[in-house]
Design an enzyme around this catalytic site. Structure first.
Site, PDB file in Angstrom:
ATOM      1  N   GLY A 177      49.003  21.173 -11.042  1.00 44.20           N
ATOM      2  CA  GLY A 177      49.269  21.913  -9.821  1.00 44.20           C
ATOM      3  C   GLY A 177      50.545  21.455  -9.156  1.00 44.20           C
ATOM      4  CD  GLU A 217      49.228  19.516  -6.436  1.00 49.10           C
ATOM      5  OE1 GLU A 217      50.204  19.580  -5.655  1.00 49.10           O
ATOM      6  OE2 GLU A 217      49.240  18.814  -7.464  1.00 49.10           O
ATOM      7  CG  HIS A 260      51.447  17.076  -2.432  1.00 51.16           C
ATOM      8  ND1 HIS A 260      52.066  15.892  -2.079  1.00 51.16           N
ATOM      9  CD2 HIS A 260      51.027  16.913  -3.726  1.00 51.16           C
ATOM     10  CE1 HIS A 260      52.015  15.048  -3.107  1.00 51.16           C
ATOM     11  NE2 HIS A 260      51.381  15.639  -4.108  1.00 51.16           N
ATOM     12  CG  HIS A 273      52.543  11.771  -5.378  1.00 53.71           C
ATOM     13  ND1 HIS A 273      53.589  12.352  -6.062  1.00 53.71           N
ATOM     14  CD2 HIS A 273      51.469  12.603  -5.548  1.00 53.71           C
ATOM     15  CE1 HIS A 273      53.169  13.474  -6.638  1.00 53.71           C
ATOM     16  NE2 HIS A 273      51.887  13.646  -6.336  1.00 53.71           N
ATOM     17  CD1 TRP A 295      54.896   6.303  -7.057  1.00 54.35           C
ATOM     18  CD2 TRP A 295      52.874   7.219  -6.869  1.00 54.35           C
ATOM     19  NE1 TRP A 295      54.904   7.468  -7.766  1.00 54.35           N
ATOM     20  CE2 TRP A 295      53.684   8.055  -7.670  1.00 54.35           C
ATOM     21  CE3 TRP A 295      51.547   7.600  -6.621  1.00 54.35           C
ATOM     22  CZ2 TRP A 295      53.208   9.256  -8.216  1.00 54.35           C
ATOM     23  CZ3 TRP A 295      51.085   8.792  -7.161  1.00 54.35           C
ATOM     24  CH2 TRP A 295      51.901   9.601  -7.947  1.00 54.35           C
ATOM     25  CB  THR A 312      48.665   4.384   2.224  1.00 56.54           C
ATOM     26  OG1 THR A 312      50.030   4.602   2.596  1.00 56.54           O
ATOM     27  CG2 THR A 312      47.818   5.538   2.739  1.00 56.54           C
TER      28      THR A 312
END
Length: 412
Positions: A177, A217, A220, A226, A228, A241
């Site tokens: 995706g 998704e 997003h 993401h 990282w 995080t």
């Protein structure tokens, strides 16, 4: 023997590839940075614009464009509904596997207070199911937005100010995706999901059979990166995080350390924004919640969704299209409407299709279910004054049992 060994290596590599999460969002948005629109802060300041209210449940109308070349790609309605259920559980932290969040991270695990519904009204004001099915001559689509345009074998987007567009199709190169950044031009704004990674029942592939691709998704689409930061020991811009060296696959054991882990808790690999298998994902953080909800604030990219009525079929303004499909089930006609809606101070009820209002009790509740007003309708011409209420979303229930009508009211 050499040939057999090579074949084993080939098939093993293929299986590993299909079992690895591949999200095309970062690369897509890097490639399309020039299409992201600068936010015009006056564009969301219309007469019905308002700011978010603390702890209100933000509800997002969804239209699912199912593009199929084969029968298997024309996924069933139960499969689509299963995905909506997963989204509502994941974004409300009502998912059963929330219990699997390690104790070290439970203090920052968050209920984002965001929910989703299949749109009940289309852009023309007609009743709708929120599902569009369309045969395509294309065997697969690339990460190039062709699925978003009828002229390219896809299906045109509905108004991105009122609907979250999700295109479900066959995507090339094992991509599961991708999503557009907030601010992407209107006709490309939305989320694309691989047909066999959508929902948790029906036609699904192993490792991605619990609906978490759409959760990932859509987050997003609401501005999350993401975990990282798409870089070695990168930064996703979220304070709670922990930093990690890169993405994780499959289901690591806790704690899982990386070269840049800040403490002994290691990576937050169970976060929805990592690359782990569906069965391993179970949480957003408070920081991610703040980031996502911030997009709905006044003057921000998703603010218009606070005024979208597309989840409420009673607010349809046009008749259903005629159909010759004897298997279709017609939607019940609305029986009560609120006017005006949104409302600043006084509103009234309008009875439709023979529905009787006199003598019925109505209850006005907050988005959290708290009863605020409870009264009986003595005269259909009476007005209800809510000038003392805070701006936000309220639920009105009229009548009881099978005679009950539930409506959404927006106070501005």
């Amino acid at each position: 023997m050499r040939l057999i060994s090579l074949l084993i290596l080939f098939f093993t590599g293929s299986l590993q590839l299909t079992a690895q999460r591949i999200c095309g969002t970062h690369e897509y948005n890097v490639r399309n940075q020039h299409t992201v629109q600068i936010l015009d802060q006056t564009s969301t300041a219309g007469s019905h614009s308002r700011d978010t209210v603390a702890n209100e449940i933000i509800t997002i109308p969804v239209v699912v464009h199912v593009l199929y070349h084969t029968t298997a790609q024309n996924i069933s309605t139960p499969q689509i509904l299963s995905q909506l259920k997963v989204l509502n559980e994941d974004f409300r932290r009502m998912n059963a596997d929330a219990a699997n969040t390690p104790d070290a991270f439970k203090s920052v695990a968050a209920d984002a207070k965001i929910m989703f519904c299949l749109a009940q009204i289309n852009p023309a004001g007609r009743p709708a199911s929120g599902i569009v099915r369309k045969f395509t001559t294309k065997e697969y689509f690339s990460v190039d937005d062709a699925m978003k345009f009828s002229a390219a074998g896809g299906d045109d987007a509905w108004d991105n100010k009122k609907y979250l567009n999700i295109w479900v199709c066959n995507i090339q190169n094992n991509v599961l995706g991708y999503a557009s950044n907030p601010g992407t031009q209107a006709d490309k704004d939305g989320v694309v999901i691989q047909f066999d990674a959508f929902g948790n029942t029906g036609t699904l592939r192993p490792s991605f059979n619990k609906g978490r691709t759409a959760t990932h998704e859509i987050a997003h689409w609401m501005g999350l990166k993401h975990i990282w930061g798409d870089n070695n020991c990168g930064d996703d811009g979220i304070g709670d995080t922990p930093q990690q060296s890169g993405y994780n696959n499959n289901c690591p054991s806790f704690p899982h350390m990386s070269t840049c882990s800040p403490d002994a808790n290691g990576d937050m690999f169970m976060n929805f924004m990592d690359y782990t298998s569906d069965a391993c994902m179970n949480m957003f953080t408070e920081g991610q919640k703040t980031k996502m909800r911030g997009l709905f604030a006044l003057h921000n990219y998703r603010n218009s969704f606070l005024s979208s009525f597309a989840c409420d079929s009673t607010l349809a303004t046009a008749a259903p299209l005629p159909t010759n499909d004897s298997s279709s089930v017609s939607k019940p006609l609305p029986t009560v409407q609120i006017f005006p809606n949104p409302v600043h101070s006084d509103f009234g009820f309008a009875a439709l299709n023979g529905y009787s209002l006199e003598g019925k009790q109505y209850v006005i509740m907050s988005a959290n279910g708290e009863v605020i007003i409870k009264k009986t309708i003595l005269n259909v011409n009476d007005k209800v004054n809510i000038s003392s209420l805070h701006t936000g979303i309220y639920i009105i229930q009229i009548g009881q049992g099978s005679d009950r009508v539930v409506l959404k009211l927006i106070k501005v």
